[in-house]
Design a protein around this motif. Sequence first.
Motif, PDB file in Angstrom:
ATOM      1  N   ARG A   1       0.861  -1.184   0.000  1.00 51.91           N
ATOM      2  CA  ARG A   1       0.000   0.000   0.000  1.00 51.91           C
ATOM      3  C   ARG A   1       0.896   1.232   0.000  1.00 51.91           C
ATOM      4  NH1 ARG A   1      -0.038   2.366   4.994  1.00 51.91           N
ATOM      5  NH2 ARG A   1       0.321   1.044   6.816  1.00 51.91           N
TER       6      ARG A   1
ATOM      7  N   ARG B   1      -2.897  -4.325  -0.994  1.00 58.62           N
ATOM      8  CA  ARG B   1      -3.414  -4.890  -2.228  1.00 58.62           C
ATOM      9  C   ARG B   1      -2.279  -5.553  -3.008  1.00 58.62           C
ATOM     10  NH1 ARG B   1      -3.501   0.606  -2.019  1.00 58.62           N
ATOM     11  NH2 ARG B   1      -2.530   1.810  -3.712  1.00 58.62           N
TER      12      ARG B   1
ATOM     13  N   GLY C   1       0.241  -6.426  -6.005  1.00 57.53           N
ATOM     14  CA  GLY C   1       0.932  -5.728  -7.078  1.00 57.53           C
ATOM     15  C   GLY C   1       1.989  -6.597  -7.713  1.00 57.53           C
TER      16      GLY C   1
ATOM     17  N   ASP D   1      -0.357  -1.869  -9.706  1.00 57.84           N
ATOM     18  CA  ASP D   1      -1.490  -2.195  -8.836  1.00 57.84           C
ATOM     19  C   ASP D   1      -2.468  -3.048  -9.653  1.00 57.84           C
ATOM     20  OD1 ASP D   1      -3.916  -2.195  -7.435  1.00 57.84           O
ATOM     21  OD2 ASP D   1      -3.588  -0.175  -6.638  1.00 57.84           O
TER      22      ASP D   1
ATOM     23  N   CYS E   1      -1.786   3.228 -13.071  1.00 60.62           N
ATOM     24  CA  CYS E   1      -1.878   2.140 -12.082  1.00 60.62           C
ATOM     25  C   CYS E   1      -0.531   1.840 -11.444  1.00 60.62           C
ATOM     26  CB  CYS E   1      -2.417   0.881 -12.743  1.00 60.62           C
ATOM     27  SG  CYS E   1      -4.050   1.078 -13.502  1.00 60.62           S
TER      28      CYS E   1
ATOM     29  N   GLN F   1       2.823   2.586  -8.997  1.00 61.83           N
ATOM     30  CA  GLN F   1       3.188   3.203  -7.726  1.00 61.83           C
ATOM     31  C   GLN F   1       4.685   2.979  -7.505  1.00 61.83           C
ATOM     32  OE1 GLN F   1       1.569   4.921  -5.306  1.00 61.83           O
ATOM     33  NE2 GLN F   1       3.390   4.976  -4.029  1.00 61.83           N
TER      34      GLN F   1
END
Length: 446
Positions: free
Chosen positions: A38, A47, A49, A58, A122, A124
Amino acid sequence: MSVVLNETHDPTLQSWVASANAPDTDFPVQNLAFGVFRRAGAPEGFRVGVAIGDQILDLGAALRSGVFVHQPAPALKAAQACDSHTLNALMALGSSHWSALRLALSRLLRTGAAEQAVLQACLQPQDQAVYAVPAQIGDYTDFYTSIHHATNVGKLFRPDNPLLPNYQWVPIGYHGRSSSIGVSGQAFHRPLGQTLPPGASSPVFGPSKRLDYELELGVFIGNGNPLGEPIALDAAEDHVFGLCLFNDWSARDLQGWEYQPLGPFLSKNFASTVSPWVVTLEALAPYRRAWVRPADHPQPLPYLDSTTLRREGALDIELEVLLQTAVMRAQGQPAQRISRSNFHHAYWSVSQMVAHHTVNGCNLQPGDLLGSGTQSGPNPEEAGALIELTVGGKQPLTLANGETRTFLEDHDTVVFRAHCAKEGAARIGFGEVSGTVLPARASVGA
């Protein structure tokens, strides 16, 4: 278990995520390791990844963007299973679904993919994320697969008979504690317990004075097996989702007092640490090599042997251990490498661990974790634990800044790294796993 190279392994593939094309990245488009994350400081849940270069895709966000709608049904189902806070649902689907998702992700993340603009949103950055243990681990079993480690440690306690007679016949393991397994960055207090000082006739209670690390790989089980139905050797790796780095911290003095007759207990269950990323067996396919048992050693019983195992049952994974002391940290010095080894030295393979674990009918479940045991090589500098590097504390390790270690001291940080590399294949890395020793808590009753 059979090596099948496909388009996802093509070493010429490039990604539209520029950092995934760096020659020293752990996470090129040929890897696609899975984890749970996260955003740091954000009020949100964890979540699933996929690591790509220095970014994380993600998968829940990617699923909702619609990029999987036109993918084959197994890939779509696998992507839907990733809209979760753990990898367990994906693990339960089995190898055909994992492979289908891997192919879809490979095509979506390659240079020229039409979905680039959608998926860009999407991503990160990895350095802005925090991580969780990748799966809900129901059960954890630690094996003892390095004959070099077993022999070196055995010499310290049984100089005339270092290797017990069953070692070359049975993949030795014990059932550990899953509740104290944490993710990289874990900090834990030095454990308390009973020890028997040299020459003493009765034990004392207090902090461990011989705290150690253990350089291991973790094996995450995917789809399990029904109770009472063993997994055959050549089917074993179809039940393995992937591998991670694993540090099974050990209090050697507690262990020496408690381990007979039933094995490790408090010396092991206070903390174990996994890396955030799980590298699938499919990603490691280019790094298969022959599994070899020396001709003058006992050969495995039939349920632990096969032509396929002999041809490609070992994995060429370079391992390294680094140590950073409190003094080094205060002076801005990076962790220092203190040993290197390779997983291909393992006496027992991943498939043999799984086959033996289930041969009595034991049922494995998605998310179960198997530890490989300390991975040491044949040479002294390839030792996977301080108890070997320092010969039981008799030969202190001298660091570059002049500090010495026999066992770990408070505020020491231990880092493991691993990667695969060879000509004609993409470099596949595992990231790293780190953990830090904190001072012991006040003794019970103090």
